[in-house]
Scaffold this motif. Structure first.
Motif, mmCIF file in Angstrom:
data_model
loop_
_atom_site.group_PDB
_atom_site.id
_atom_site.type_symbol
_atom_site.label_atom_id
_atom_site.label_comp_id
_atom_site.label_asym_id
_atom_site.label_seq_id
_atom_site.Cartn_x
_atom_site.Cartn_y
_atom_site.Cartn_z
ATOM 1 N N THR A 194 11.229 4.892 35.433
ATOM 2 C CA THR A 194 12.338 4.743 34.480
ATOM 3 C C THR A 194 13.642 5.111 35.178
ATOM 4 N N MET A 195 14.738 4.527 34.660
ATOM 5 C CA MET A 195 16.052 4.762 35.274
ATOM 6 C C MET A 195 17.120 4.761 34.182
ATOM 7 N N SER A 196 18.012 5.748 34.239
ATOM 8 C CA SER A 196 18.997 5.858 33.164
ATOM 9 C C SER A 196 20.193 4.933 33.379
ATOM 10 N N ASP A 197 20.959 4.740 32.306
ATOM 11 C CA ASP A 197 22.154 3.904 32.321
ATOM 12 C C ASP A 197 23.361 4.812 32.103
ATOM 13 N N PRO A 198 24.195 4.985 33.133
ATOM 14 C CA PRO A 198 25.288 5.953 33.011
ATOM 15 C C PRO A 198 26.300 5.595 31.930
ATOM 16 N N SER A 199 26.347 4.318 31.501
ATOM 17 C CA SER A 199 27.396 3.929 30.555
ATOM 18 C C SER A 199 27.204 4.578 29.195
ATOM 19 N N ASN A 200 25.955 4.955 28.838
ATOM 20 C CA ASN A 200 25.782 5.617 27.537
ATOM 21 C C ASN A 200 25.915 7.139 27.614
ATOM 22 N N LYS A 201 26.029 7.653 28.834
ATOM 23 C CA LYS A 201 26.246 9.094 29.066
ATOM 24 C C LYS A 201 25.175 10.005 28.461
ATOM 25 N N VAL A 202 23.978 9.446 28.183
ATOM 26 C CA VAL A 202 22.884 10.300 27.691
ATOM 27 C C VAL A 202 22.147 10.825 28.924
ATOM 28 N N TYR A 203 22.817 11.729 29.632
ATOM 29 C CA TYR A 203 22.319 12.131 30.949
ATOM 30 C C TYR A 203 20.978 12.860 30.909
ATOM 31 N N GLU A 204 20.656 13.462 29.751
ATOM 32 C CA GLU A 204 19.405 14.221 29.707
ATOM 33 C C GLU A 204 18.186 13.312 29.533
ATOM 34 N N SER A 205 18.437 12.019 29.260
ATOM 35 C CA SER A 205 17.332 11.065 29.184
ATOM 36 C C SER A 205 17.043 10.549 30.589
ATOM 37 N N VAL A 206 15.763 10.186 30.839
ATOM 38 C CA VAL A 206 15.446 9.575 32.136
ATOM 39 C C VAL A 206 15.572 8.057 32.052
ATOM 40 N N GLY A 207 16.096 7.566 30.925
ATOM 41 C CA GLY A 207 16.481 6.157 30.841
ATOM 42 C C GLY A 207 15.395 5.215 30.357
ATOM 43 N N PRO B 253 12.605 18.048 36.137
ATOM 44 C CA PRO B 253 13.557 18.121 35.019
ATOM 45 C C PRO B 253 14.894 18.709 35.472
ATOM 46 N N LEU B 254 15.956 18.197 34.858
ATOM 47 C CA LEU B 254 17.300 18.603 35.256
ATOM 48 C C LEU B 254 18.068 19.071 34.013
ATOM 49 N N PRO B 255 18.444 20.364 33.964
ATOM 50 C CA PRO B 255 19.186 20.852 32.797
ATOM 51 C C PRO B 255 20.542 20.154 32.651
ATOM 52 N N ARG B 256 20.888 19.801 31.408
ATOM 53 C CA ARG B 256 22.150 19.122 31.119
ATOM 54 C C ARG B 256 23.347 19.938 31.638
ATOM 55 N N ALA B 257 23.251 21.269 31.519
ATOM 56 C CA ALA B 257 24.369 22.121 31.954
ATOM 57 C C ALA B 257 24.639 21.944 33.454
ATOM 58 N N ASP B 258 23.585 21.772 34.240
ATOM 59 C CA ASP B 258 23.761 21.588 35.688
ATOM 60 C C ASP B 258 24.444 20.246 35.987
ATOM 61 N N ILE B 259 24.086 19.227 35.204
ATOM 62 C CA ILE B 259 24.712 17.908 35.398
ATOM 63 C C ILE B 259 26.204 18.015 35.087
ATOM 64 N N ASN B 260 26.524 18.642 33.948
ATOM 65 C CA ASN B 260 27.926 18.755 33.540
ATOM 66 C C ASN B 260 28.773 19.468 34.587
ATOM 67 N N LYS B 261 28.226 20.548 35.135
ATOM 68 C CA LYS B 261 28.967 21.308 36.147
ATOM 69 C C LYS B 261 29.254 20.448 37.377
ATOM 70 N N MET B 262 28.265 19.655 37.775
ATOM 71 C CA MET B 262 28.489 18.813 38.945
ATOM 72 C C MET B 262 29.519 17.724 38.634
ATOM 73 N N LEU B 263 29.376 17.095 37.450
ATOM 74 C CA LEU B 263 30.296 16.004 37.116
ATOM 75 C C LEU B 263 31.736 16.510 36.978
ATOM 76 N N ASP B 264 31.901 17.794 36.626
ATOM 77 C CA ASP B 264 33.247 18.386 36.567
ATOM 78 C C ASP B 264 33.924 18.363 37.939
#
Ligand code: AYL
Length: 535
Positions: free
Chosen positions: A351-364, A318-329
């Protein structure tokens, strides 16, 4: 609509067709398109192999495995090495000789290596030079005498081992001996180890077809890989270990089958990692959650490091949303972020996520040809947004656990549905969210730490009467194991003694720091540990 009338969730992507061949033939099927492109290069030493050289050298080794070591169809070859350019070479050679490959974690202790050698009935070990001493200790513990081939490129040969450098240089060897190799798509190619939903690590049998399917499943409309052409070759960093399904299937097999360049790093080390990013102009980054945290918070990391990167994918825990946001910054806008989910038992991508919807906390979404169900404790299907255990079906689901009828019956249900032991919900559009873990597995930095393994080590301690381990949250590693102990009447053991006892017997990421002494371990009527209560 991905939900069908029976509340089974389909993949939104077009089904795949699985080419009817072996995984080595699949990897080499495009060889004539890019023979002189680099296949794999060591990010530390710069040692490299072109596609053509990798093919030739692995074939030499395959013929030698047959001729000199008498390897037969279906016999098991063990590989123990950090990521080096020879990792794919020795893997492909073993498969091409007709063998099944079992991969070992290179940081295992002799005790851990011994168990896997015994379980897999290994006929020969191919070992990195530096690991030979620990491997010899493991073979001694197991009272097994088998040959060791040393991955000794540019290094002296350890005593009583055979030189890989010599075996692969044997360009005059008669490769017609390989004509008697008999491998079918449904045969097992890799034997990886996973504890599944309960107990000790078990041999996961992944067939040629399982792995080819998973390679094809990685190429979807949302995740087109740029195949190698005369003017372009995407470059990927291979720092995630190839002994694990993530590094093996997603990096080594899929990327080499697609003509990419792999830059291997033997371990994650901040400076060498960041240097390699710049030096090799990396395009695709594959990471585990602690690396996302590192990329978002370490002062050494600057936007310059992402200049050539266009895709970052995280998976394995599992990957916390806050960690993703910090990296994407830190990243330029053209970098897209993906999350993958799956299990060793699903080869591994499910499963694989789709970056275009930006629902990063989902595994897609389910990858092509994968079906999903979310079920309650009676295995009844639940509808959208309802939380329950996730089941997976598809061509990437393992053949089964080797020689383990009981575990297979528990894990693979009628119709081929695999129990994941993960708690999930799926929304109306098919987006999957992993919300919790039902199984007892602890994940440290994305690595498996089976509590049953730690418990059996702890129970070997003379003062310990009973033991139970659970995962507790850790801001850096995701989780870490904590031990609850009941001491024998009159016996004494302090915190430090227990910590040291475990540390001597398991790999560093499995070590225990937290110990609590209690009166009794809570268990149900059939003797199962009530881990939720301990947590
Ligand atoms: P194994 N989010 C939450 N948990 C996850 C995730 C994720 N994205 N991926 C894996 N897990 C957990 O066999 C989950 O509990 O992994 C699952 O049952 O060592 C367990 O890890 C499987 O552990 C990728 C990259 C899949 C890696 C992987 C998983 C590798 C195998 C897809 O893109």
């Amino acid at each position: 609509n991905v939900w069908n009338g029976d509340m089974v969730v389909n993949s939104p992507f077009q089904d795949i067709v699985v080419p009817d061949m072996t995984i080595v033939d699949y990897v080499w099927r495009n060889l004539d398109k890019w023979p002189s492109k680099t296949a794999v290069v060591c990010g530390v030493t710069g040692r490299s192999y072109t596609y053509e050289k990798l093919y030739k050298k692995s074939k030499n080794l395959a013929a030698n495995l047959r001729k000199k070591f008498n390897i037969r169809n279906d016999e098991v070859v063990g590989i123990i090495s950090p990521n080096v350019p020879e990792y794919p070479l020795v893997s492909f050679a073993s498969l091409q000789a007709g063998a099944v490959v079992t991969t070992f974690n290179p940081i295992y202790t002799a005790h851990e290596i011994k168990r896997q050698i015994e379980l897999s009935d290994v006929k020969i070990m191919i070992s990195h030079n530096d690991i030979v001493p620990v491997l010899k200790e493991a073979l001694k513990l197991a009272k097994i005498d088998i040959p060791i081939i040393s991955i000794n490129i540019n290094q002296p040969l350890p005593e009583n081992t055979i030189s890989l450098a010599e075996l692969i240089e044997d360009d005059n060897i008669d490769c017609s001996i390989l004509n008697i190799v008999d491998r079918a798509p449904e045969d097992v190619a890799f034997l990886l180890y996973s504890s599944g939903t309960t107990g000790l690590p078990k041999g996961v049998e992944l067939t040629n077809s399982n792995l080819i399917a998973n390679s094809e499943q990685q190429n979807t409309e949302i995740r087109q890989y740029r195949y190698t052409t005369e003017n372009n070759q995407d470059v990927t960093m291979a720092v995630l270990p190839m002994f694990h399904s993530y590094g093996l299937s997603i990096l080594m097999l899929h990327k080499l089958a697609s003509g990419l360049k792999l830059v291997t790093l033997p371990k994650f080390q901040p400076e060498s990692y960041l240097n390699a990013l710049l030096k090799y102009r990396i395009n695709l980054l594959y990471v585990a959650p602690p690396m996302v945290l590192f990329m978002g918070s370490n002062p050494l990391v600057t936007p310059r490091h992402f200049e050539t990167v266009h895709k970052i994918t995280s998976g394995a825990a599992p990957l916390p949303r806050a960690d993703i946001n910090k990296m994407l910054d830190q990243c330029p806008d053209n970098v897209s972020f993906y999350q993958g989910y799956g299990l060793t038992e699903t080869s591994p991508l499910a499963t694989m996520s789709d970056p275009s919807n930006k629902v990063y906390e989902s595994v897609g979404y389910a990858v092509p040809s994968v079906k999903l169900r979310v079920v309650d404790s009676e295995m009844r299907n639940l509808g959208p947004d309802k939380t329950g255990e996730l089941l997976i079906k598809g061509p990437n689901v393992m053949k089964g656990y080797r020689n383990n009828l009981e575990a297979n019956k528990e894990t693979i249900l009628e119709g081929g549905w695999l129990r994941t032991g993960d708690i999930a919900k799926i929304d109306k559009t098919g987006l999957v969210y992993i919300t919790d873990r039902l199984k007892e597995l602890i994940k440290v930095k994305g690595y498996q730490v089976p509590p049953a393994e730690l418990e059996s080590v702890l129970k070997e301690h003379p003062a310990v009467h009973d033991a139970a381990c659970v995962g507790i949250p850790d801001p850096i590693t995701g989780e870490r194991p904590k031990a609850f102990l009941v001491l024998k009447p009159g016996a004494a053991a302090n915190h430090k003694e227990i910590v040291d006892f475990v540390a001597e017997r398991v790999a560093p990421y499995k070590r225990i720091k937290d110990v609590e002494f209690i009166e009794t371990i809570p268990k149900n009527a059939s003797g199962k540990i009530l881990r939720r209560m301990l947590r």
